[in-house]
Enzyme design. Structure first.
Site, short mmCIF file in Angstrom:
data_model
loop_
_atom_site.label_atom_id
_atom_site.label_comp_id
_atom_site.label_asym_id
_atom_site.label_seq_id
_atom_site.Cartn_x
_atom_site.Cartn_y
_atom_site.Cartn_z
N ASN A 181 -11.08 -2.84 -5.01
CA ASN A 181 -10.24 -2.08 -5.77
C ASN A 181 -10.94 -1.45 -6.92
OD1 ASN A 181 -7.15 -2.94 -4.37
ND2 ASN A 181 -8.28 -0.97 -3.89
N ASP B 220 1.01 -1.10 -0.18
CA ASP B 220 -0.07 -0.08 0.09
C ASP B 220 0.97 1.36 0.02
OD1 ASP B 220 -2.37 1.44 -0.02
OD2 ASP B 220 -2.63 1.31 2.27
C1 IPE Z 1 -5.30 -2.54 0.04
O1 IPE Z 1 -4.87 -1.21 -0.08
C2 IPE Z 1 -5.36 -3.20 -1.32
C3 IPE Z 1 -4.19 -3.45 -1.66
C4 IPE Z 1 -2.94 -3.09 -1.24
C5 IPE Z 1 -3.93 -4.15 -3.03
P1 IPE Z 1 -6.21 -0.19 -0.14
O2 IPE Z 1 -5.68 1.11 -0.29
O3 IPE Z 1 -7.09 -0.70 -1.04
O4 IPE Z 1 -6.91 -0.04 1.42
P2 IPE Z 1 -7.91 0.88 2.06
O5 IPE Z 1 -8.97 1.44 1.06
O6 IPE Z 1 -6.77 1.88 2.27
O7 IPE Z 1 -8.39 0.17 3.26
C1 IPE Z 2 -1.79 0.20 -3.18
O1 IPE Z 2 -1.33 1.35 -3.36
C2 IPE Z 2 -1.97 -0.49 -4.29
C3 IPE Z 2 -3.29 -0.90 -4.69
C4 IPE Z 2 -4.31 -0.69 -3.86
C5 IPE Z 2 -3.72 -1.39 -5.98
P1 IPE Z 2 -2.73 2.57 -3.24
O2 IPE Z 2 -3.01 2.87 -4.56
O3 IPE Z 2 -3.54 2.18 -2.56
O4 IPE Z 2 -1.86 3.81 -2.62
P2 IPE Z 2 -2.42 4.99 -1.68
O5 IPE Z 2 -2.97 4.23 -0.49
O6 IPE Z 2 -3.60 5.47 -2.58
O7 IPE Z 2 -1.17 5.81 -1.35
MG MG Z 3 -4.01 2.38 -0.43
#
Ligand code: IPE
Ligand code: IPE
Ligand code: MG
Length: 239
Positions: A63, A15
């Protein structure tokens, strides 16, 4: 590195890609690209540290709520990783790749890449890398419960025969040990539907670093924390 006890199975919630990009004035997709690079490095480092199983959270069932452009970019990067791993068979001969999650809604092209790579790497010994793609812990349980309900309906399973082991055996991680350590970079303090059944007794390490900046040093720091933990599994002495 001195290691007292080493996790057999590590789960990582990759993340913070979006925030990494934002900090640099770049589009979110650039963050995902940098995140994919960090993933490649971490696989190598886990192998070096003799970790047997690594499960990375790449795309959750939630997602899909993101803009189509971002979803498409993530799927494209995953496709590129699968192609690259397939082409560099020699470098990857100690890696067994598995996709965990519901692949049904993915494109035919991506599904074919997954099938080919899983087939090519299935007998590789070294590290098993599970890529959680369209993965949700609750969704995984729904799939498993449906499979068991069907067996009951068919008369091949008695409800009394349902055990914790049986439930584990219908999950995507069947036959794999539960994660000993779950690492979440990016500063968020939650599981976000990752391995909710399997994480019952996992150790957690939350780190402030954003995923694209996560490297060997950060993994070693998490391993160090893990080595200092006392796992009791409900007992009064450490196991
Ligand atoms: C969790 O991250 C999913 C992945 C890293 C693939 P998210 O960014 O989707 O999680 P939330 O929405 O902050 O809980
Ligand atoms: C994790 O990074 C990747 C996925 C969830 C696919 P994010 O895209 O959630 O990154 P932040 O949390 O917005 O910084
Ligand atoms: Mg995220």
């Amino acid at each position: 590195m001195e290691q007292k006890s080493l996790p057999k199975h590590i789960g990582i919630i990759m993340d913070g890609n979006g925030r990494w990009a934002k900090k640099r004035g770049l589009p979110r997709t650039a963050g995902h690209k940098a995140g994919a690079k960090a993933f490649r490095e971490i696989v190598k480092h886990c192998r070096k540290r003799e970790i047997e199983y690594l499960t990375v959270y790449a795309f959750s069932t939630e997602n899909w709520k993101r803009p189509k452009e971002e979803v498409d970019a993530i799927m494209k990067l995953l496709g590129e990783y699968l192609d690259e791993a397939f082409q560099h068979e020699d470098e990857n001969k100690e890696i067994c790749v598995k996709i965990i999650g519901d692949v049904a809604p993915l494109s035919t092209e991506l599904k074919e890449k997954i099938r080919k790579l899983e087939e090519q790497t299935k007998n590789n010994v070294g590290i098993t890398v599970n890529i959680a793609l369209n993965y949700g812990g609750r969704d995984e349980l729904v799939h498993g419960v449906k499979a068991l309900a069907q067996r009951v309906k068919d008369g091949t399973l008695s409800p009394d025969a349902v055990t914790e082991e049986l439930i584990s055996s219908v999950l995507y991680t069947a036959e794999q040990p539960d994660p000993d350590l779950i690492i979440r970079p990016s500063g968020e303090l939650r599981l976000s539907n990752f391995l909710i059944w399997q994480a019952a007794y996992s150790e957690f390490v939350f780190m402030d670093v954003l995923w694209p900046d996560f490297g060997a040093k950060e993994l070693d720091a998490a391993l160090e924390q893990y080595a200092g933990r006392s796992r009791r599994f409900g007992d009064i002495t450490a196991k």
